[in-house]
Design a protein around this motif. Structure first.
Motif, mmCIF file in Angstrom:
data_model
loop_
_atom_site.group_PDB
_atom_site.id
_atom_site.type_symbol
_atom_site.label_atom_id
_atom_site.label_comp_id
_atom_site.label_asym_id
_atom_site.label_seq_id
_atom_site.Cartn_x
_atom_site.Cartn_y
_atom_site.Cartn_z
ATOM 1 N N GLY A 201 0.815 -1.209 0.000
ATOM 2 C CA GLY A 201 0.000 0.000 0.000
ATOM 3 C C GLY A 201 0.852 1.263 0.000
ATOM 4 N N GLU A 202 0.263 2.361 0.386
ATOM 5 C CA GLU A 202 0.901 3.680 0.307
ATOM 6 C C GLU A 202 1.560 4.032 1.652
ATOM 7 N N TRP A 203 2.837 4.384 1.607
ATOM 8 C CA TRP A 203 3.602 4.756 2.798
ATOM 9 C C TRP A 203 4.338 6.063 2.536
ATOM 10 N N SER A 204 4.597 6.797 3.616
ATOM 11 C CA SER A 204 5.313 8.074 3.467
ATOM 12 C C SER A 204 6.800 7.824 3.328
ATOM 13 N N SER A 205 7.482 8.763 2.676
ATOM 14 C CA SER A 205 8.921 8.654 2.476
ATOM 15 C C SER A 205 9.673 9.192 3.681
ATOM 16 N N GLU A 206 10.970 8.992 3.699
ATOM 17 C CA GLU A 206 11.802 9.492 4.790
ATOM 18 C C GLU A 206 12.421 10.830 4.456
ATOM 19 N N ALA A 207 12.153 11.368 3.270
ATOM 20 C CA ALA A 207 12.780 12.626 2.854
ATOM 21 C C ALA A 207 11.703 13.665 2.578
ATOM 22 N N PRO A 208 11.104 14.258 3.648
ATOM 23 C CA PRO A 208 10.060 15.270 3.428
ATOM 24 C C PRO A 208 10.642 16.549 2.862
ATOM 25 N N THR A 209 9.827 17.292 2.151
ATOM 26 C CA THR A 209 10.257 18.586 1.632
ATOM 27 C C THR A 209 10.481 19.550 2.788
ATOM 28 N N ASP A 210 11.415 20.460 2.599
ATOM 29 C CA ASP A 210 11.779 21.377 3.685
ATOM 30 C C ASP A 210 11.351 22.791 3.320
ATOM 31 N N GLY A 211 10.040 22.997 3.229
ATOM 32 C CA GLY A 211 9.522 24.322 2.936
ATOM 33 C C GLY A 211 9.124 25.030 4.210
ATOM 34 N N LYS A 212 8.086 25.845 4.134
ATOM 35 C CA LYS A 212 7.603 26.528 5.334
ATOM 36 C C LYS A 212 7.188 25.506 6.383
ATOM 37 N N SER A 213 6.639 24.389 5.920
ATOM 38 C CA SER A 213 6.298 23.289 6.816
ATOM 39 C C SER A 213 6.675 21.989 6.123
ATOM 40 N N ARG A 214 7.289 21.056 6.849
ATOM 41 C CA ARG A 214 7.752 19.814 6.243
ATOM 42 C C ARG A 214 6.567 18.910 5.914
ATOM 43 N N ARG A 215 6.487 18.490 4.672
ATOM 44 C CA ARG A 215 5.404 17.617 4.244
ATOM 45 C C ARG A 215 5.994 16.368 3.607
ATOM 46 N N ALA A 216 5.594 15.210 4.081
ATOM 47 C CA ALA A 216 6.117 13.947 3.571
ATOM 48 C C ALA A 216 5.480 13.607 2.225
ATOM 49 N N ARG A 217 6.244 12.887 1.374
ATOM 50 C CA ARG A 217 5.744 12.407 0.091
ATOM 51 C C ARG A 217 5.332 10.947 0.243
ATOM 52 N N TYR A 218 4.212 10.584 -0.343
ATOM 53 C CA TYR A 218 3.685 9.225 -0.215
ATOM 54 C C TYR A 218 3.853 8.472 -1.541
ATOM 55 N N SER A 219 4.108 7.172 -1.450
ATOM 56 C CA SER A 219 4.250 6.333 -2.649
ATOM 57 C C SER A 219 3.839 4.900 -2.316
ATOM 58 N N ASP A 220 3.439 4.148 -3.347
ATOM 59 C CA ASP A 220 3.067 2.739 -3.191
ATOM 60 C C ASP A 220 4.338 1.898 -3.111
ATOM 61 N N LEU A 221 4.415 1.029 -2.098
ATOM 62 C CA LEU A 221 5.607 0.220 -1.875
ATOM 63 C C LEU A 221 5.279 -1.270 -1.998
ATOM 64 N N ALA A 222 6.299 -2.036 -2.384
ATOM 65 C CA ALA A 222 6.191 -3.493 -2.489
ATOM 66 C C ALA A 222 7.476 -4.107 -1.931
ATOM 67 N N LEU A 223 7.370 -5.281 -1.337
ATOM 68 C CA LEU A 223 8.511 -5.914 -0.677
ATOM 69 C C LEU A 223 8.794 -7.280 -1.295
ATOM 70 N N TRP A 224 10.083 -7.490 -1.640
ATOM 71 C CA TRP A 224 10.555 -8.822 -2.030
ATOM 72 C C TRP A 224 11.466 -9.340 -0.926
ATOM 73 N N THR A 225 11.356 -10.607 -0.563
ATOM 74 C CA THR A 225 12.238 -11.216 0.431
ATOM 75 C C THR A 225 12.324 -12.713 0.198
ATOM 76 N N ASP A 226 13.502 -13.277 0.499
ATOM 77 C CA ASP A 226 13.675 -14.727 0.432
ATOM 78 C C ASP A 226 13.811 -15.316 1.826
ATOM 79 N N GLY A 227 13.461 -14.565 2.843
ATOM 80 C CA GLY A 227 13.553 -15.007 4.218
ATOM 81 C C GLY A 227 14.823 -14.551 4.898
ATOM 82 N N VAL A 228 15.814 -14.103 4.094
ATOM 83 C CA VAL A 228 17.072 -13.601 4.653
ATOM 84 C C VAL A 228 17.315 -12.167 4.201
ATOM 85 N N ALA A 229 17.362 -11.984 2.892
ATOM 86 C CA ALA A 229 17.528 -10.637 2.337
ATOM 87 C C ALA A 229 16.159 -10.063 1.958
ATOM 88 N N TRP A 230 16.101 -8.767 1.850
ATOM 89 C CA TRP A 230 14.854 -8.127 1.429
ATOM 90 C C TRP A 230 15.157 -6.866 0.633
#
Length: 590
Positions: free
Chosen positions: A534-563
């Protein structure tokens, strides 16, 4: 009513009443109508409240909390004069006709008004708001030097804060009138030098002869059209007329007469029907004419932007008068045109419009809620909101061309800064407890991947434990009860974030994702099995008058060890439902 008893004197001498349309009492007679019905032109916003009241030590003080006393150039009509002349009744009629607005005495020797009382009204024809002020009868202030000083203070204060002064009397330019004017003249002209002010900023005077009988009219009707013209001629020849021309605006001294009112007038007034269409009398017509003169646009500026320069009467806002009352009591000099006082008043207005009125009911939690930790000003000042408020006030002082030290020395400003000082510790504790990096969406997701294998129940249990620990730290740091947490926006937003993140983990869905071109995974040309998160916020919000996070759809791949965490991107060239994956983060499961 005592006024009724005195006004009804001479009714027998009047005989038949004059027709409604006759000219009388020194002014153009007309009846305004709106939509075919007569309108009282003004509507009171509430009953009259005490304004200037005697204080301990023989001085007077302003009663705060009844209106915005700092607003400049608010048209103000003050009714003054000897006792038992009908000042309170006239104030009621000017305010819309409700007899309960200003108290009236039923005694011929006991006054009901002490000091001054004010009623704020709005006009019915788009002329803005104005104030009607009723004053204590000057026959009931007693005798002696201390009483004379009190009367002088009331008169001077009323003069400085009025657009119109209405003097009610039964004589023409009476000795008592000039005695009172001399009390004011000696100070406002010789000491304050108000004559140096722009003429339009000086108040106007309406001298009203009340309870006028037909016999009294005979002294001028043969040579003059009305009392106003007669009054102007008498003023020209009076030996003390020069003090009035120095005290009041050029062309701003007028005369008016009110005839004796009838039992029907009294009954309609007591019933609140004086301005109804079914009531007509010479007295009503004369009061109507008086109101037209007083409410005309030339009688004073209507209230507009309170932050604009005051360029019309009154000379002083009521809030500015408060600072000068000690000087008035000692008859010391000050400049009533001093823009510095008006600027401080505008600074207070700015404070109130930005943060509201800081009454005792407003606590530190409420003040802390006026700020967000994302705002640049808050971050620059290290989450110390009292520094933010001070910096904003200093900027406003610069914009007003007001010295910062003078502006911040105002008692109300100082009290506000002290309140924000207390609230700052609450805000800082909330920031430390509820905005920790571990509570960001990306940190929550990373922890769920590396430590809990996307298990929503395990993630919820861990997050609720972290939240409880944060709550305990906040309450320990502030000493506040636990129920205030429901009012803390930072706490509530964190709680919602925890719930939403867990819900997204529960809603994950298996899917296939094509790696973006140019990556090692893309060379295999095979879709990767992933979990759509689903949609999650990023870790790099814009640094304007007020910091606003950017949202994007994320997907996860994992083999049980790496991801690998991908950002999903739609591509028009791809089959329907297919997405490309841009690598955003990689790691290993703990």
């Amino acid at each position: 009513m005592a006024m009724a008893l005195s006004l009804l004197r001479g009714l027998s001498a009047r005989g038949a009443t004059r027709p409604e349309g006759c000219a009388c009492a020194g002014g153009r007679v007309s009846t305004r109508r709106h939509g075919g019905a007569a309108t009282p032109w003004t509507r009171a916003l509430g009953p009259a409240s005490p304004l200037l009241q005697p204080a301990v030590g023989g001085s007077i003080e302003i009663v705060r909390g009844i209106s915005d006393l700092d607003a400049p150039s608010v048209p103000t009509i003050s009714v003054i004069g000897p006792s038992r002349r009908g000042k309170s009744v006239l104030a009621c009629l000017l305010s819309g006709g409700d007899p309960s607005l200003f108290k009236q005495s039923h005694s011929s020797f006991q006054a009901m008004t002490s000091g001054t009382h004010m009623c704020e009204v709005e006009t019915g024809l788009g002329e803005g708001r104005l104030r009607i002020i009723d004053t204590e009868g000057l026959s009931h202030v007693g005798r002696g030097r201390d009483k004379e000083a009190l009367v002088r203070q009331l008169l001077i204060s009323t003069y400085l804060t009025s657009s119109w002064l209405i003097w009610l009397d039964t004589e023409v330019l009476s000795t008592g009138f000039f005695t009172m004017m001399w009390l004011v003249y000696d100070y406002v002209v010789d000491v304050l030098r108000v004559s140096d002010a722009v003429g339009t900023r000086l108040p106007r005077l309406m001298y009203v002869r009340t309870q006028e009988t037909d016999v009294q009219q005979r002294e001028y009707l043969d040579k003059f059209d009305d009392f106003g013209a007669f009054f102007a001629r008498v003023l020209e020849t009076h030996e003390d007329s020069s003090i009035l021309t120095q005290m009041f605006a050029p062309g701003g001294i007028r005369g008016h007469a009110l005839p004796v009112w009838t039992v029907d007038d009294l009954s309609m007034f007591e019933a609140g029907q004086f301005w109804s269409d079914g009531h007509a009398s010479p007295f009503r017509t004369s009061v109507s004419s008086l109101r037209e003169i007083l409410l005309a646009p030339s009688s004073g500026n209507t209230q507009g932007d309170v932050t604009s320069e005051a360029d019309g009467p009154p000379l002083l806002a009521l809030g500015a008068l408060e600072q000068h009352l000690p000087r008035i009591a000692r008859l010391e000099a000050f400049d009533p045109r001093d823009n510095e006082t008006a600027k401080v008043a505008r600074l207070r207005n700015h404070l109130r419009s930005t943060y509201g009125r800081l009454t005792e009911k407003v606590d530190s939690v409420h003040l802390a809620e006026l700020f967000r930790p994302e705002d640049r000003e808050v971050r620059i000042n290290g989450n110390r909101i009292e520094k933010v408020v001070r910096a904003r006030l200093e900027e406003k002082c610069k914009a007003l061309r007001l010295e910062v030290d003078i502006g911040l020395a105002d008692p109300e400003i100082q009290a506000a800064l002290a309140r924000f000082q207390d609230a700052s510790s609450v805000f800082a504790a909330a920031v430390e407890a509820f905005t920790d990096e571990s509570f960001t969406e990306r940190a929550i997701l990373r922890s769920a991947i590396t430590r809990r294998r996307l298990d929503p129940d395990a993630t919820a249990t861990a997050l609720l434990g972290q939240l409880a620990s944060a709550e305990d730290r906040f309450l320990s740091a502030t000493g506040l009860p636990r129920d205030v947490l429901r009012r803390m926006g930072m706490h509530e937003r964190l709680r919602w974030r925890v719930d939403e993140c867990v819900m997204r983990l529960r809603g994950r869905a298996a899917a296939a994702l094509l790696p973006a071109p140019g990556t090692a995974e893309a060379e295999a040309a095979e879709a990767l099995p992933v979990w759509r998160l689903g949609e999650w916020s990023s870790e790099a919000p814009t640094d304007g008058k007020s910091r606003r996070a950017r949202y994007s759809d994320l997907a996860l791949w994992t083999d049980g060890v790496a991801w690998t965490l991908y950002e999903e991107r739609r591509d028009a060239k791809m089959p329907a439902g297919a997405c490309l994956g841009l690598i955003r983060e990689q790691g290993e499961v703990e």
